[in-house]
Design a protein around this motif. Structure first.
Motif, short mmCIF file in Angstrom:
data_model
loop_
_atom_site.label_atom_id
_atom_site.label_comp_id
_atom_site.label_asym_id
_atom_site.label_seq_id
_atom_site.Cartn_x
_atom_site.Cartn_y
_atom_site.Cartn_z
N ILE A 83 0.83 -1.21 0.00
CA ILE A 83 0.00 0.00 0.00
C ILE A 83 0.86 1.26 0.00
O ILE A 83 0.56 2.23 -0.71
CB ILE A 83 -0.96 -0.01 1.21
N SER A 84 1.95 1.26 0.76
CA SER A 84 2.79 2.48 0.84
C SER A 84 3.40 2.82 -0.52
O SER A 84 3.61 4.00 -0.83
CB SER A 84 3.89 2.30 1.87
N GLU A 85 3.68 1.83 -1.36
CA GLU A 85 4.22 2.10 -2.70
C GLU A 85 3.17 2.76 -3.59
O GLU A 85 3.47 3.69 -4.34
CB GLU A 85 4.69 0.80 -3.36
N LYS A 86 1.93 2.28 -3.50
CA LYS A 86 0.87 2.86 -4.34
C LYS A 86 0.51 4.27 -3.91
O LYS A 86 0.12 5.10 -4.72
CB LYS A 86 -0.39 1.98 -4.27
N VAL A 87 0.65 4.53 -2.62
CA VAL A 87 0.19 5.80 -2.05
C VAL A 87 1.32 6.83 -1.99
O VAL A 87 1.09 7.97 -1.62
CB VAL A 87 -0.39 5.51 -0.64
N ALA A 88 2.52 6.46 -2.42
CA ALA A 88 3.70 7.30 -2.22
C ALA A 88 3.53 8.71 -2.78
O ALA A 88 3.93 9.69 -2.16
CB ALA A 88 4.92 6.63 -2.84
N SER A 89 2.89 8.83 -3.94
CA SER A 89 2.76 10.15 -4.58
C SER A 89 1.53 10.92 -4.10
O SER A 89 1.37 12.09 -4.42
CB SER A 89 2.68 9.99 -6.10
N ARG A 90 0.67 10.29 -3.32
CA ARG A 90 -0.59 10.94 -2.90
C ARG A 90 -0.37 11.68 -1.58
O ARG A 90 0.08 11.08 -0.61
CB ARG A 90 -1.68 9.88 -2.75
N PRO A 91 -0.69 12.96 -1.52
CA PRO A 91 -0.43 13.73 -0.29
C PRO A 91 -1.58 13.71 0.71
O PRO A 91 -1.94 14.73 1.29
CB PRO A 91 -0.22 15.15 -0.83
N GLY A 92 -2.22 12.59 0.92
CA GLY A 92 -3.34 12.49 1.85
C GLY A 92 -4.60 12.07 1.12
O GLY A 92 -4.61 11.94 -0.11
N GLY A 93 -5.67 11.86 1.89
CA GLY A 93 -6.93 11.45 1.27
C GLY A 93 -6.84 10.06 0.68
O GLY A 93 -7.16 9.84 -0.48
#
Length: 200
Positions: A83-93
């Motif tokens: 999950i942390s790899e997929k979310v790396a570019s997302r700044p929240g939400g």
């Protein structure tokens, strides 16, 4: 009155509420999407989003901190690896809550909460939006095609005009052909008059 009380109690004691939220967060991480009541979904979003932000830095300290909340080794490894790899570019939400119909038994407001990057419903809309951006380039091509069509139409009209001129020339040629025999007859008459004069 609940002045200054920022915790959603959800009708439970403190220990029960923490255990329930930990279990729901674990289920959300494992299954990427769960259905629950709207109040629990909102409380879970406040609980799980800081943990996902924590998982972006993969250190021993952050792993232990997240494990203190989730209390499940499998969920922690999934969170830090996948999950942390997929979310790396997302700044929240990182989560999305979508309301459903009320529950039949007690008419409670239902909703499902899911991880945004693992959605199943809204991915198709995103793809259509990408296609819409491609269509903008297609409009240029379409205008070029229409411009080519207009030039083709202009060429066709230009080609039609010479055919009309040819048709106009054809009657002129017939008129000239009619005049030619008359002129041919004239020299014959002139020759016959010359012969008559010689005979005289």
């Amino acid at each position: 009155m609940r002045h200054g009380k920022k915790v959603d109690k959800l009708g439970r004691t403190d220990s029960h509420r923490k255990a329930m939220l930990a279990n729901m967060a674990t289920s959300l991480i494992k299954h990427k999407r769960i259905t629950t009541t709207l109040a629990k979904a909102k409380a879970l979003r406040k609980y799980v989003e800081p943990l996902i932000t924590k998982s972006k830095s993969d250190t021993t300290h952050s792993r232990r901190t997240v494990f203190a909340y989730l209390k499940d080794k499998e969920a922690v490894t999934l969170l830090f690896r996948e999950i942390s790899e997929k979310v790396a570019s997302r700044p929240g939400g990182y989560t999305r809550i979508i309301k459903l119909e009320n529950r039949l038994g007690d008419n409670a407001e239902m909703a499902f909460i899911e991880l945004v990057d693992y959605n199943e419903i809204y991915g198709k809309i995103v793809k259509e939006e990408k296609k819409a951006t491609r269509r903008r380039g297609g409009k240029k091509k379409a205008t070029e095609k229409t411009a080519e069509g207009e030039t083709a139409e202009v060429e066709v009209t230009e080609e039609v005009v010479p055919t009309e001129e040819v048709k106009e020339e054809a009657p002129k040629a017939e008129a000239v052909a009619e005049e030619i025999p008359a002129t041919e007859e004239a020299p014959e008459t002139a020759e016959s008059s010359d012969t008559e004069e010689k005979k005289d």
